[in-house]
Design an enzyme around this catalytic site. Structure first.
Site, PDB file in Angstrom:
ATOM      1  N   GLU A  94       0.827  -1.204   0.000  1.00 40.31           N
ATOM      2  CA  GLU A  94       0.000   0.000   0.000  1.00 40.31           C
ATOM      3  C   GLU A  94       0.862   1.255   0.000  1.00 40.31           C
ATOM      4  O   GLU A  94       1.965   1.262   0.551  1.00 40.31           O
ATOM      5  CB  GLU A  94      -0.940  -0.019   1.212  1.00 40.31           C
ATOM      6  CG  GLU A  94      -1.980  -1.119   1.059  1.00 40.31           C
ATOM      7  CD  GLU A  94      -2.948  -1.249   2.224  1.00 40.31           C
ATOM      8  OE1 GLU A  94      -4.126  -1.513   1.974  1.00 40.31           O
ATOM      9  OE2 GLU A  94      -2.528  -1.086   3.379  1.00 40.31           O
ATOM     10  N   CYS A 107       3.368   8.399   1.726  1.00 38.62           N
ATOM     11  CA  CYS A 107       3.883   7.359   2.609  1.00 38.62           C
ATOM     12  C   CYS A 107       4.090   6.102   1.754  1.00 38.62           C
ATOM     13  O   CYS A 107       3.148   5.611   1.134  1.00 38.62           O
ATOM     14  CB  CYS A 107       2.846   7.130   3.706  1.00 38.62           C
ATOM     15  SG  CYS A 107       3.259   5.796   4.820  1.00 38.62           S
ATOM     16  N   CYS A 114       5.810  -7.447   6.790  1.00 44.84           N
ATOM     17  CA  CYS A 114       6.935  -7.082   7.659  1.00 44.84           C
ATOM     18  C   CYS A 114       7.201  -8.234   8.619  1.00 44.84           C
ATOM     19  O   CYS A 114       6.264  -8.774   9.202  1.00 44.84           O
ATOM     20  CB  CYS A 114       6.606  -5.819   8.449  1.00 44.84           C
ATOM     21  SG  CYS A 114       7.960  -5.312   9.535  1.00 44.84           S
ATOM     22  N   CYS A 118       5.645  -6.564  15.477  1.00 51.97           N
ATOM     23  CA  CYS A 118       5.163  -5.662  16.541  1.00 51.97           C
ATOM     24  C   CYS A 118       3.692  -5.992  16.813  1.00 51.97           C
ATOM     25  O   CYS A 118       2.911  -6.196  15.878  1.00 51.97           O
ATOM     26  CB  CYS A 118       5.320  -4.205  16.121  1.00 51.97           C
ATOM     27  SG  CYS A 118       7.028  -3.779  15.718  1.00 51.97           S
ATOM     28  N   CYS A 121       0.547  -3.734  15.294  1.00 48.77           N
ATOM     29  CA  CYS A 121       0.609  -3.265  13.906  1.00 48.77           C
ATOM     30  C   CYS A 121      -0.027  -4.264  12.941  1.00 48.77           C
ATOM     31  O   CYS A 121       0.314  -5.447  12.945  1.00 48.77           O
ATOM     32  CB  CYS A 121       2.075  -3.026  13.543  1.00 48.77           C
ATOM     33  SG  CYS A 121       2.345  -2.672  11.803  1.00 48.77           S
ATOM     34  N   CYS A 334      -1.529   5.293  10.250  1.00 50.51           N
ATOM     35  CA  CYS A 334      -0.354   4.541  10.674  1.00 50.51           C
ATOM     36  C   CYS A 334      -0.726   3.200  11.267  1.00 50.51           C
ATOM     37  O   CYS A 334      -1.593   3.133  12.131  1.00 50.51           O
ATOM     38  CB  CYS A 334       0.380   5.295  11.777  1.00 50.51           C
ATOM     39  SG  CYS A 334       1.303   6.643  11.182  1.00 50.51           S
TER      40      CYS A 334
HETATM   41  N1  SAH Z   1       8.613  -0.365  10.257  1.00 42.97           N
HETATM   42  C1  SAH Z   1       8.805   1.017  10.487  1.00 42.97           C
HETATM   43  C2  SAH Z   1       8.004   1.918   9.575  1.00 42.97           C
HETATM   44  C3  SAH Z   1       6.586   1.514   9.285  1.00 42.97           C
HETATM   45  S1  SAH Z   1       5.467   1.623  10.620  1.00 42.97           S
HETATM   46  C4  SAH Z   1       8.555   1.352  11.951  1.00 42.97           C
HETATM   47  O1  SAH Z   1       8.032   0.520  12.658  1.00 42.97           O
HETATM   48  O2  SAH Z   1       8.943   2.438  12.361  1.00 42.97           O
HETATM   49  C5  SAH Z   1       5.196   3.379  10.739  1.00 42.97           C
HETATM   50  C6  SAH Z   1       4.741   3.867  12.111  1.00 42.97           C
HETATM   51  O3  SAH Z   1       3.411   3.421  12.393  1.00 42.97           O
HETATM   52  C7  SAH Z   1       5.611   3.329  13.246  1.00 42.97           C
HETATM   53  O4  SAH Z   1       5.970   4.348  14.148  1.00 42.97           O
HETATM   54  C8  SAH Z   1       4.697   2.331  13.890  1.00 42.97           C
HETATM   55  O5  SAH Z   1       5.055   2.082  15.208  1.00 42.97           O
HETATM   56  C9  SAH Z   1       3.356   3.003  13.736  1.00 42.97           C
HETATM   57  N2  SAH Z   1       2.228   2.117  14.000  1.00 42.97           N
HETATM   58  C10 SAH Z   1       2.148   0.785  13.825  1.00 42.97           C
HETATM   59  N3  SAH Z   1       0.936   0.305  14.216  1.00 42.97           N
HETATM   60  C11 SAH Z   1       0.235   1.381  14.644  1.00 42.97           C
HETATM   61  C12 SAH Z   1      -1.094   1.559  15.138  1.00 42.97           C
HETATM   62  N4  SAH Z   1      -1.923   0.537  15.288  1.00 42.97           N
HETATM   63  N5  SAH Z   1      -1.482   2.811  15.468  1.00 42.97           N
HETATM   64  C13 SAH Z   1      -0.655   3.866  15.295  1.00 42.97           C
HETATM   65  N6  SAH Z   1       0.594   3.767  14.809  1.00 42.97           N
HETATM   66  C14 SAH Z   1       1.044   2.544  14.495  1.00 42.97           C
HETATM   67 FE1  SF4 Z   2       6.957  -3.814  10.961  1.00 42.26          FE
HETATM   68 FE2  SF4 Z   2       4.701  -2.729  11.807  1.00 42.26          FE
HETATM   69 FE3  SF4 Z   2       6.699  -3.148  13.519  1.00 42.26          FE
HETATM   70 FE4  SF4 Z   2       6.949  -1.228  11.656  1.00 42.26          FE
HETATM   71  S1  SF4 Z   2       5.451  -1.290  13.328  1.00 42.26           S
HETATM   72  S2  SF4 Z   2       8.458  -2.793  12.235  1.00 42.26           S
HETATM   73  S3  SF4 Z   2       5.805  -2.183   9.963  1.00 42.26           S
HETATM   74  S4  SF4 Z   2       5.548  -4.740  12.430  1.00 42.26           S
END
Ligand code: SAH
Ligand code: SF4
Length: 359
Positions: A94, A107, A114, A118, A121, A334
């Site tokens: 996306e 973005c 990934c 996390c 996410c 995000c």
């Molecule tokens: N992998 C990288 C970049 C992609 S994620 C990273 O983790 O930084 C981009 C941002 O979205 C990150 O700061 C991540 O922590 C945040 N993010 C992930 N899941 C989210 C959620 N459910 N609500 C708000 N931000 C979220």
């Molecule tokens: Fe991967 Fe989502 Fe963690 Fe970013 S926040 S490193 S996209 S799992």
């Protein structure tokens, strides 16, 4: 079926020169071709009016312009647009266009899925397929640029994937955005989950890009639970790497801080966060949790709790911003990018309705 033709997006002007001269055409055609591809985001050889038809025919046999195409396009009520982008092998990711009054930003994704896992996410919960190529990364930008009437001057790598796990392709993609598209490195932000050796490698390149670390807690015990990467590179180590990055590049860094109700929004964490980042030229960017259907039922804190967390940080001298939410109604905010099938998208929009009811 995957398309075996090579893409021109992903190649620099000197590389395009080799293609052009290989077809027996004059070298100056390379610049013209590059300016159609990168300057005007033109995806069709047919419409490149100042190129001779011999060159266009020669190219079309073995080359495509952009390796990625649009599989789906959604427009949010706030003007945000989200593309489901399809690769030559059928994988999808996306990409999001975010028009603001004073600038247009986008973005981009760096991977299909990934592998970092996390727990908050949508991308992380969906698993991992592969890295994107430089052409597939820049291709997303060019698809979005064709949709946007205004020039996209800012890029954030906050889409699907962990950019520093795909460092070589990321660096090449950023060089193309800089040299071919004409973007300033200073307008490119890379967000990382915190891979220490790769942060150090990036620092050695001394590119004036903006680095953002997804910190999300100053405490190892909490960060361990949210982000498995913390067990490998804990808080002190990753913040040390950011401090060194800031010194090496002279650029301000950002600490992203996702706020999850009752998990990391307690005031003792604000105090520890302010202490941890003291002495680093930085901004703390608060991101209220966007609803994702996770097994641990995370929730966004009420706005009063967010306000108190922010006020505590500011009272301790930190510079704080809060992420302006975009594209909620199309799951483009995000952490909501999953790039999965329509079935999954439909399920997500149901949970979003629930969240709206909660507010
Ligand atoms: N992998 C990288 C970049 C992609 S994620 C990273 O983790 O930084 C981009 C941002 O979205 C990150 O700061 C991540 O922590 C945040 N993010 C992930 N899941 C989210 C959620 N459910 N609500 C708000 N931000 C979220
Ligand atoms: Fe991967 Fe989502 Fe963690 Fe970013 S926040 S490193 S996209 S799992």
């Amino acid at each position: 079926m995957s398309d075996a033709r090579r893409s021109l997006v992903g190649q620099s002007t000197p590389e395009i020169l080799e293609v052009v001269t290989g077809l027996g055409e004059s070298p100056y055609r390379a610049k013209q071709l590059a300016s159609w591809i990168y300057g005007r985001a033109e995806p069709e050889f047919d419409r490149m009016g100042n190129l001779p038809s011999s060159l266009r025919q020669g190219l079309v046999a073995d080359h495509v312009v952009n390796p990625v195409t649009i599989a789906d396009h959604q427009v949010s009520s706030d003007g945000t647009e989200k593309l489901l982008v399809k690769m030559g092998d059928g994988e999808v990711c996306e990409a999001v266009l975010m028009p603001y009054r004073d600038r247009v930003s986008c973005c981009l994704s760096s991977q299909i899925g990934c592998p970092m896992g996390c727990t908050f996410c949508a991308t992380g919960l969906g698993g991992f397929a592969r890295n994107l190529t430089p052409g597939e990364i820049v291709g997303q930008y060019l698809l979005l640029q064709r949709l946007s009437e205004r020039r996209i001057g800012h890029v954030v790598f906050m889409g699907m994937g962990e950019p520093l796990l795909n460092l070589d392709h990321l660096v090449k993609a950023m060089a193309l955005l800089h040299e071919e598209v004409g973007l300033s490195y200073r307008h490119i932000t890379v967000s990382t989950v915190g891979m220490v050796p790769q942060i150090r490698k990036l620092a050695e390149l001394k590119l004036p890009i903006h680095l953002a670390l997804s910190l999300h807690s100053p405490f190892d015990a909490v960060r361990d639970e949210l982000m498995p990467v913390n067990r490998k590179w804990p808080v002190e180590e990753v913040v040390g790497a950011l401090r060194d990055y800031q010194r090496a590049t002279g650029r301000k860094v950002t600490f992203e801080y996702l706020l999850i109700d009752g998990v990391n929004d307690l005031l003792d964490q604000a105090v520890a966060l302010a202490r941890l980042t003291r002495g680093i030229k930085c901004i703390i960017n608060l991101i209220p949790f966007n609803y994702v259907d996770t097994p641990n039922r995370f929730k966004r804190p009420k706005s009063e709790r967010i306000r108190r967390f922010r006020a505590k940080l500011e009272s301790l001298g930190a510079t704080v911003t809060q992420r302006v939410e975009r594209g909620h109604d199309i799951a483009a905010a995000c952490g909501q990018l999953a790039g999965k099938s329509q079935g999954r998208l439909a399920r997500r929009s149901q949970v979003l309705d629930l969240q709206q009811a909660q507010r």
